[in-house]
Design a protein around this motif. Structure first.
Motif: not given
Ligand code: NAD
Length: 352
Positions: A40, A43, A94-96, A117-118, A120, A125, A127, A136, A155, A158-159, A253
């Motif tokens: 993103t 990041q 992260g998941g995104s 880095t999260t 999630a 998966t 998925i 979605k 990593l 920083t979250l 989320h």
């Protein structure tokens, strides 16, 4: 006697402080040589660090990952991967961001290396989710399962603390529902209990010291286990509710998962006593749903949907949508108790 079918998903996991430095080796290990790094915009700096580590194996950096993977963003990333001749994607985020990698893999079959880095869990998966015309679309395809995952607790330093806590609760939700999954098995149950334990131990330590390395490692380890459960067994009412609330009402989320989880578990409690006992044991509480609610309250996490901006007038519609095309659930999903559950989650009341 419990009957079950156990199937393992093919993925390689490298875990440890500083392990991001092995990214070039991981590219080689999966037989690739030109990596497109995804992130993103916030990041970008972490992506540039990874790009430097890739050296001659770098195809480019794309910082266009967005929440919910809009189809236009997926198309742009696919076109860039083709233009740069990338033969793998390295998704750091992260998941995104991992979701964007999955959207590329789905069409082009190029493999993904994920550096989460999260907490999630998307990296474990098969998925995927892509948003088109406000809807979605999700599906399962083993081509989108990252071939290699590097978990480096450094990593996650920083979250921000608030995001770390709700992300941890998001992970716990995967494991908790895995404990009563229709297609569950003893291995996933062990992983789920250990994942919940590791997160419940690490999260309060993060509140004391957000840059405590051991606590960060404990949370990331828990996230791996919980993500593995999500990737291997079916989810139930809790995930259905969160998809409804996130998809239709655009609620965030991880925060939504945090608020709904104790209530969804309380709903299922009479029909899943063994899972509730396992959750209670993992978090050292007298009961699972109440114990998770108390952890959320004590650590200062959001506990009411109204605080996320949800309108009380929308609860009826949320209930209707959640009742349509229901996921398998240990307790039949019925309108009146479901509406009462949503009301309590909206108000931030105790789960029951
Ligand atoms: P996210 O990926 O949307 O990240 C939120 C923000 O935090 C982003 O701006 C990101 O750049 C930033 N961020 C992430 N890690 C950071 C770090 N270490 N330091 C600083 N900033 C950081 O949030 P998420 O909760 O990880 O992912 C949510 C999305 O993932 C949802 O769309 C969800 O549907 C999807 N998801 C999919 C699966 C799956 O199996 N397909 C599983 C879980 C989640």
């Amino acid at each position: 006697m419990r009957e079950f079918v156990y199937k393992a998903l093919p993925s390689r996991v490298v875990f440890g402080t500083g392990k991001v430095t092995t990214v070039a080796d991981e590219v080689e290990a999966i037989g690739s040589s030109r990596a497109l790094v995804l992130c993103t915009p916030p990041q970008r700096a972490q992506a540039e660090m990874v790009a430097e580590m890739l050296g001659s194996r770098l195809a480019g950096i794309h910082d266009g990952a967005e929440m919910h993977v809009p189809i236009e963003s997926a198309r742009r990333a696919r076109a860039l991967a083709a233009e740069l001749g990338a033969d793998c994607a390295v998704a750091i985020g992260g998941g995104s961001t991992i979701g964007l990698g999955k959207a590329i893999a789905l069409e082009s079959s190029i493999p993904i290396i994920a550096i989460p880095t999260t907490y999630a869990g998307s990296e474990m998966t098969p998925i995927y989710g892509i948003t088109e015309n406000g809807l979605k679309r999700t599906g399962k395809d083993v081509r989108v399962l990252p071939r290699s995952v590097i978990y480096d607790p450094d990593l996650t330093m920083t979250l921000p603390l608030g995001m770390s806590l709700v992300s941890g609760m998001n992970a716990i939700a995967h494991a908790a529902e895995g404990l009563y999954a229709q297609d569950g098995n003893p291995v996933m149950s062990l992983m789920g209990q250990e994942g919940i334990r590791a997160l419940a131990e690490g999260m309060p330590q993060l509140v004391e010291a957000p840059d405590d390395k051991e606590a960060r490692a404990s949370c990331l380890y828990g996230a791996w286990l919980c993500g593995t459960v999500l990737g291997n067994v079916g989810m139930s009412l809790h995930h259905k509710l969160c998809h409804t609330l996130g998809g239709t009402f655009n609620l965030p989320h991880a925060e939504t998962h945090t608020i709904v989880l104790p209530h969804a578990l309380a709903y299922n409690s009479p029909n899943a006593p063994e899972a509730m006992e396992q959750i209670a044991n993992a978090i050292h509480a007298s009961d699972g749903p109440g114990g998770l609610h108390r952890i959320a309250t004590k650590l200062g996490m959001p506990t009411a949907l109204r605080d996320l901006g949800m309108k009380e007038a929308d609860l009826d519609r949320a209930c209707e949508i959640a009742l349509s095309k229901p996921y398998w659930n240990p307790r039949p999903v019925e309108a009146a108790p479901l509406r009462a559950l949503l009301q309590r989650a909206w108000e931030g009341a105790e789960p029951r």
